[in-house]
Design an enzyme around this catalytic site. Sequence first.
Site, PDB file in Angstrom:
ATOM      1  N   HIS A 227      33.463  -3.506  19.428  1.00 53.62           N
ATOM      2  CA  HIS A 227      34.741  -2.846  19.150  1.00 53.62           C
ATOM      3  C   HIS A 227      34.898  -1.604  20.029  1.00 53.62           C
ATOM      4  CE1 HIS A 227      35.928  -5.363  15.867  1.00 53.62           C
ATOM      5  NE2 HIS A 227      34.954  -4.998  15.053  1.00 53.62           N
TER       6      HIS A 227
ATOM      7  N   ASP B 127      38.484  -7.069  10.212  1.00 57.70           N
ATOM      8  CA  ASP B 127      38.932  -7.463  11.552  1.00 57.70           C
ATOM      9  C   ASP B 127      40.036  -8.514  11.485  1.00 57.70           C
ATOM     10  OD1 ASP B 127      37.090  -5.745  12.702  1.00 57.70           O
ATOM     11  OD2 ASP B 127      35.517  -7.260  12.766  1.00 57.70           O
TER      12      ASP B 127
ATOM     13  N   HIS C 231      28.022  -5.730  16.752  1.00 55.95           N
ATOM     14  CA  HIS C 231      29.399  -6.013  16.332  1.00 55.95           C
ATOM     15  C   HIS C 231      30.273  -4.777  16.545  1.00 55.95           C
ATOM     16  CE1 HIS C 231      32.329  -7.860  13.323  1.00 55.95           C
ATOM     17  NE2 HIS C 231      32.750  -6.609  13.398  1.00 55.95           N
ATOM     18  N   GLU C 232      29.798  -3.624  16.058  1.00 57.97           N
ATOM     19  CA  GLU C 232      30.585  -2.395  16.179  1.00 57.97           C
ATOM     20  C   GLU C 232      30.648  -1.892  17.618  1.00 57.97           C
ATOM     21  OE1 GLU C 232      32.403  -1.310  13.841  1.00 57.97           O
ATOM     22  OE2 GLU C 232      31.606  -2.676  12.331  1.00 57.97           O
TER      23      GLU C 232
END
Length: 421
Positions: A103, A211, A99-100
């Site tokens: 980003h 988010d 997930h990170e």
Amino acid sequence: MASTTHAPSSTWGAHEPERRDEPRARARARREKGGGIPLGRAFGVQIVADWSLLIIFALVAFQLGAGVLPQWHPQWSGALVWSVALAAAVLFFASILLHELSHAIVARMFGIPVSRITLFLFGGMAHMEGEPRSPKAELFMAAIGPIVSLAIGIGSIVLGTALAGDAIERFAEDPEIAYASLDPVATLLLWLGPVNVALAMFNMVPGFPLDGGRVLRAILWWTTGDLRRATRWASGAGRLFGMTLVALGVVSMLGGNVGSGIWLALIGWFLASAARSGYEQVVVREALEGVPVARLMRTRFEVVGPWTPIDELVYQRFMGSEQAVFPVMEGERLVGIVAMSDVRKLPREHWGDARVADIMTPAARLVMVDAEASAAEALEGLARREIDQVPVVDRGGVLRGMVRRADLVKWLALHEPALRV
């Protein structure tokens, strides 16, 4: 604020024989290791696990190993139960890491460097060196994380369902028998899938800095053309959501669910604090954007040489002045920075035979600010490495001054009326 011009004084020898003893190597290794648990690099981004991650890792593994899995699979051995529980905790944080990383990858596509990703008690954080330059960048960077989590969740559910085979049909009739018939891999996937779907949904709550809050800020920014106003509104939504979680946590504790109540309250407090901090960062950055760093930097300070003994550095430099950091100069060339924190990492018994070069942060690893930059850029440099001051150099690389976090804070305090939020 005007600053006086004065060349840094130098009171050190021009050269010293090279020394390569064991204490120096150990000191350098300690200085470069840093905090947290390094997990390696991915796509050029350093991955670090904060020590607080061990707490939530243990909680996830314990909840599965002592509660969920024995209930689902009473026939499993203790060794199998705890092996699957530990594997599930690892996969859970691997999904947070993905997930990170999403980003970070999208941020780089829009020209925003990402130095590292930290996994910690409340999940993960990509350390971006600067704010998005446009609503489009903010929107894409924010949305990609929940999309990745949702993709992991749906993919895990689909694959787990395929591996479960006929057991899926028995869930509606008798869930206990259906769960008991799952093998370890199907069990892992059917636990991980819903967790990631829930993670995606939680992150899409429209409250900054989640988010969803960043998506909201991007839309408001696009609509109003005002980043500060958009951040204020999104931050307000984030604080409201955070305080709602705190209230629910208190109610849960009063109802007897102390553990879950404390956890909800902690998450709510963290989100509310982060929302407030995020807005203040935008306000501070805007206030410093038009201020030349040359106006705030200090030009009167002492320097030391790379071969200065640590004893001399401590007793004649640190103890003899108010400076907490000294530029390390070799002739006219800046070769590093040495701070009191560097000295503290070196055992006292090695102060007599070690030199500044052994403990300093070399110039190649320093964050430097151009003399023509704004104070906002200096602030970004300070935040990037979590340090208290950075050297200011001209285009030729010549040291012109030092700008400290304390000087920026002082300037902001003097301009408090313009910064009230």
